[in-house]
Design an enzyme around this catalytic site. Sequence first.
Site: not given
Length: 666
Positions: A253, A313, A348, A384-385, A413, A526-527
């Site tokens: 990204k 992930q 991504d 995460d998630n 989270e 984040k990017y």
Amino acid sequence: MNDPEAGRARAVIDRVTPTVDCGRFSVKRVEGEPLVVVADCFTDGHDSIRVMLRWRTDDERQWHEIEMEPLGNDRWRAQFVPGAPGRYRYDVVAWVDHLATWRNEFTRREDRGDLQLAARVGAELIAQASLRADDVERRTLDEWSKALEAAAHDDDIGALRALALDDTRYRLALRFPDRRFETRWPVALPLKVDRRLAGFSSWYELFPRSTSAQPGRHGTLADCAARLEDIAALGFDVVYLPPIHPIGRDRRKGRNNALTAGPDDVGSPWAIGSSEGGHKSIHPELGKLEDFRALVAKARSLGIDIALDIAFQCAPDHPYVKAHPQWFRRRPDGTVQYAENPPKKYQDIYPFDFESDDRAALWRELKSVFDFWIAEGVRVFRVDNPHTKPFAFWEWVIGEIDREYPDVIFLAEAFTRPRPMHRLAKLGFTQSYTYFAWRNTKEELTEYFEELAHGPGREYFRPNAWPNTPDILTEVLQYGGRPTFVSRLVLAATLSANYGIYGPAYESMEHAAREPGSEEYLNSEKYEIRHWDDDRRDSLRPLLALVNRIRHENPALQSNAGLSFVHVDNPALIAYAKRSADDANIVITVVNLDPHNVQSGWVDLDLARFGIAGDDTFQVHDLLSGARYLWQGPRNFVRLDPARMPAHIFRVRQRIRREQDFDYFD
């Protein structure tokens, strides 16, 4: 009746609390925090019963016991204080106690003949107790039994009564009861004891790649370590790092979540894995494993835990994708569907296929990721998630880790529906993110935190309140200005014993959204790499340090159990009190929820709850401003100007009267 013993266990245990889903899941406490157990126990007729609370660690065979005290109406209560972190079991046993029944009946008898016969019955019961006693106690009880038998044949009823009701020897006899027909609660209830950080913590999130003192340069773990003294001075207990692994290049990204990255774009840390390694590797520009070890060691020396993000992930070029293609679900054209968490799309990122035929190997490999970082000194993980992975996986992996490392803390989270969030907490997550960021009105905050503090989830769901995260810039922060950043900080830090902030953005009151209606930051960290100005004059750093110091100095703010909301006659003001377990520390917080206007109102206190007489004068000390006010009676006036300070954090100072007939305050 085939069982000759059936019916002889006459005590009934009707209910035991606390329990989570009838013992399917663990009640949670932290080390040193008492577990108070209440049970409904009774028997037929008028016989006396005795009730015991029992507990042990999972590794112990022998139970510890403490006698439960009657509360009236067949309810019984006792507590124990668990020791070191780990897994425990507790239950309740009860039995009809014939010796206690005899004593109760003896005290009511008046007729000489009845007393003499009753004394002989008692002598026999005491003799039976002596057979269950050790040598020294046996002699004492045997002598008492024989003396009572002899006295039953004398005419001195006063002496007989005194001998029969000898309290010291009676208490000795109670130590050796006849428990052949005791009733036991059918489930050894599970208890998970965590270290104290699980129950009280302040989290600070930062991106290591943005910690360079030189603008434009990629930060390193060494730069991050250099920031730790400042963060420790702010009073934070946990420094949380987003993923520190190599970032994928395939489908990377760009800035502001652009689908196409430029040559200098650094990508999202959550797109984990490249030719340089995966979940057990460190991004080369951050440093090496030795640098991470130095970071953890320095943090530990400052009393800080490093929390590492675990995101299961993969970027498309993660080594797992090539080495284990069976771990990813393929579409008919052979490609892998990228991850989605509606309405968000992560082009991504590849999700794992937890239903893969090779799922056992996948599960073992993912557990090994935790094992690797635990071996490197990490004891806190932000996951995460987790709601997008199977619940069975989390129950297994957390259970396995917890058996070997009971001091590890897992923060879920999971901004999802309430029931999945609660299920994750039941399965083993130590703390949980909350809906706090979206609870803004007085009614919303009151209802939600009443539920968190006093609802059934209080036994297993530990809330961690965050006003912002790298993913969440709420509308109130976008438009409320400094007063809203201050009020949301005070609310999070005083309503919840655990709270956190996405630190640099919060200190700087970052509030620009990517586009109208979005909760994404413009120029999101984040990017891209950001350079934060720590020396800006309007920074919230001094307030952060003060609020965290207030939290550490006031035990009332270190638990959610003592929370109670206080009536105030203005909907723009919210007021609530917190009390420590021993009632020695009382904190009253009042917050102006209107960031633009001065608001005032009358606060109505339940003074009896605070141990203050209705007409007493008492002092409240505003720990934010240092001001002290004398309040009298339950109804007192407050006024908050958001341009100056939208909140009070009052510590109640109890009135003490000296012999000189004037008041001072502790």
